[in-house]
Design an enzyme around this catalytic site. Structure first.
Site, PDB file in Angstrom:
ATOM      1  N   HIS A  99     -68.518  64.139 -13.839  1.00 51.27           N
ATOM      2  CA  HIS A  99     -69.154  65.150 -12.967  1.00 51.27           C
ATOM      3  C   HIS A  99     -69.354  64.595 -11.554  1.00 51.27           C
ATOM      4  O   HIS A  99     -69.146  65.309 -10.566  1.00 51.27           O
ATOM      5  CB  HIS A  99     -70.521  65.558 -13.525  1.00 51.27           C
ATOM      6  CG  HIS A  99     -70.488  66.620 -14.583  1.00 51.27           C
ATOM      7  ND1 HIS A  99     -69.963  67.874 -14.374  1.00 51.27           N
ATOM      8  CD2 HIS A  99     -70.958  66.626 -15.855  1.00 51.27           C
ATOM      9  CE1 HIS A  99     -70.108  68.602 -15.481  1.00 51.27           C
ATOM     10  NE2 HIS A  99     -70.712  67.862 -16.400  1.00 51.27           N
ATOM     11  N   HIS A 144     -68.735  61.415 -19.580  1.00 51.21           N
ATOM     12  CA  HIS A 144     -68.750  62.842 -19.204  1.00 51.21           C
ATOM     13  C   HIS A 144     -69.561  63.043 -17.914  1.00 51.21           C
ATOM     14  O   HIS A 144     -69.114  63.750 -16.999  1.00 51.21           O
ATOM     15  CB  HIS A 144     -69.339  63.634 -20.383  1.00 51.21           C
ATOM     16  CG  HIS A 144     -69.542  65.094 -20.146  1.00 51.21           C
ATOM     17  ND1 HIS A 144     -68.824  66.064 -20.821  1.00 51.21           N
ATOM     18  CD2 HIS A 144     -70.399  65.774 -19.342  1.00 51.21           C
ATOM     19  CE1 HIS A 144     -69.221  67.258 -20.419  1.00 51.21           C
ATOM     20  NE2 HIS A 144     -70.190  67.115 -19.524  1.00 51.21           N
ATOM     21  N   GLU A 145     -70.738  62.411 -17.829  1.00 49.01           N
ATOM     22  CA  GLU A 145     -71.589  62.586 -16.636  1.00 49.01           C
ATOM     23  C   GLU A 145     -70.962  61.918 -15.415  1.00 49.01           C
ATOM     24  O   GLU A 145     -71.032  62.452 -14.306  1.00 49.01           O
ATOM     25  CB  GLU A 145     -72.997  62.027 -16.875  1.00 49.01           C
ATOM     26  CG  GLU A 145     -73.760  62.578 -18.067  1.00 49.01           C
ATOM     27  CD  GLU A 145     -73.742  64.078 -18.200  1.00 49.01           C
ATOM     28  OE1 GLU A 145     -73.548  64.782 -17.191  1.00 49.01           O
ATOM     29  OE2 GLU A 145     -73.897  64.568 -19.333  1.00 49.01           O
ATOM     30  N   CYS A 186     -70.341  71.449 -22.364  1.00 54.81           N
ATOM     31  CA  CYS A 186     -70.883  71.161 -21.030  1.00 54.81           C
ATOM     32  C   CYS A 186     -71.761  72.324 -20.603  1.00 54.81           C
ATOM     33  O   CYS A 186     -71.371  73.483 -20.758  1.00 54.81           O
ATOM     34  CB  CYS A 186     -69.739  70.965 -20.031  1.00 54.81           C
ATOM     35  SG  CYS A 186     -70.296  70.567 -18.360  1.00 54.81           S
ATOM     36  N   LEU A 187     -72.931  72.004 -20.065  1.00 50.64           N
ATOM     37  CA  LEU A 187     -73.843  73.051 -19.608  1.00 50.64           C
ATOM     38  C   LEU A 187     -73.241  73.852 -18.458  1.00 50.64           C
ATOM     39  O   LEU A 187     -73.671  74.974 -18.198  1.00 50.64           O
ATOM     40  CB  LEU A 187     -75.188  72.431 -19.189  1.00 50.64           C
ATOM     41  CG  LEU A 187     -75.951  71.740 -20.337  1.00 50.64           C
ATOM     42  CD1 LEU A 187     -77.186  71.032 -19.799  1.00 50.64           C
ATOM     43  CD2 LEU A 187     -76.321  72.734 -21.426  1.00 50.64           C
ATOM     44  N   GLN A 190     -74.326  68.884 -11.094  1.00 48.88           N
ATOM     45  CA  GLN A 190     -74.507  70.169 -11.792  1.00 48.88           C
ATOM     46  C   GLN A 190     -75.672  70.974 -11.233  1.00 48.88           C
ATOM     47  O   GLN A 190     -75.738  72.189 -11.453  1.00 48.88           O
ATOM     48  CB  GLN A 190     -74.733  69.932 -13.289  1.00 48.88           C
ATOM     49  CG  GLN A 190     -73.501  69.391 -14.004  1.00 48.88           C
ATOM     50  CD  GLN A 190     -73.801  69.082 -15.446  1.00 48.88           C
ATOM     51  OE1 GLN A 190     -74.344  68.027 -15.765  1.00 48.88           O
ATOM     52  NE2 GLN A 190     -73.470  69.991 -16.351  1.00 48.88           N
ATOM     53  N   GLY A 232     -77.290  65.389 -21.570  1.00 48.42           N
ATOM     54  CA  GLY A 232     -77.071  64.735 -20.277  1.00 48.42           C
ATOM     55  C   GLY A 232     -77.016  65.774 -19.176  1.00 48.42           C
ATOM     56  O   GLY A 232     -76.763  66.956 -19.443  1.00 48.42           O
TER      57      GLY A 232
END
Ligand code: GNR
Ligand code: NI
Length: 172
Positions: free
Chosen positions: A140, A136-137, A94-95, A54, A49
């Site tokens: 963000h 999670h997204e 997480c990226l 981000q 994702g």
């Protein structure tokens, strides 16, 4: 197609609350290109994702594909969770917090309503890793990171570990 730089914790821009997308803007070529670039960046990472926040775009959309073969690319514009059931614990990464993994408790199954990349409304019932990823997204988009669920002490340890890893990368 282009790879996009991903903001990393503790960059303050990850804390910006994203604004709703004006659906009329989905006709813009730059936004459609951005969806494609976000998928390319996510698949290359690799990740399951990627939220607009981000990549320093503070509008409410994200891309997700939890399959192994890139067979189910999903774009969520202005997503809203309308029902939640149960709890699950999943080890998240997480990226924007590279190399760090921790258990997070989230809703087990959810209903999410959103617009697709063409502005068409859809409703999705999600459980398992897809439900985790949607939550999670969406965090963000509200300026929230999975490390915020850890204790302040553990979060500080994460910040130091990332700073040290960056220092070693730049010294090499
Ligand atoms: O690639 C990712 N994997 C992942 C694993 C467990 C829980 C959440 C995620 S999302 C993450 C990509 C990312 O950082 N999205 O914001
Ligand atoms: Ni993330």
């Amino acid at each position: 197609m282009a790879m996009l730089p991903i903001l990393e914790f503790p960059d303050p821009r990850l804390r910006i609350k994203a604004a709703p997308v004006d659906a009329a803007r989905l006709a813009d070529a730059w936004l459609q290109q951005l969806f494609d670039d976000m998928f390319e960046t996510m698949y290359d990472a690799p990740g399951i994702g990627l939220a607009a926040s981000q990549v320093d775009v503070h509008q409410r959309f994200m891309v997700i594909d939890v399959t192994d073969d890139k067979s189910r690319p999903l774009v969520f514009v202005n997503p809203q969770i309308t029902t939640r059931q149960g709890e699950q614990v999943y080890q998240e990464g997480c990226l924007s917090v590279p190399g760090i993994y921790a258990d997070v408790t989230r809703s087990d199954s959810i209903t999410v309503e959103a617009l697709d990349r063409h502005g068409q409304p859809f409703t999705l019932e999600a459980d398992g890793v897809l439900a985790v990823c949607v939550q999670h997204e969406m965090d963000h988009l509200d300026g929230k990171l999975f490390v915020d669920y850890l204790s302040p002490l553990k979060r500080e340890m994460v910040r130091k570990k990332l700073a040290k890893a960056r220092k070693q990368t730049s010294a090499a």
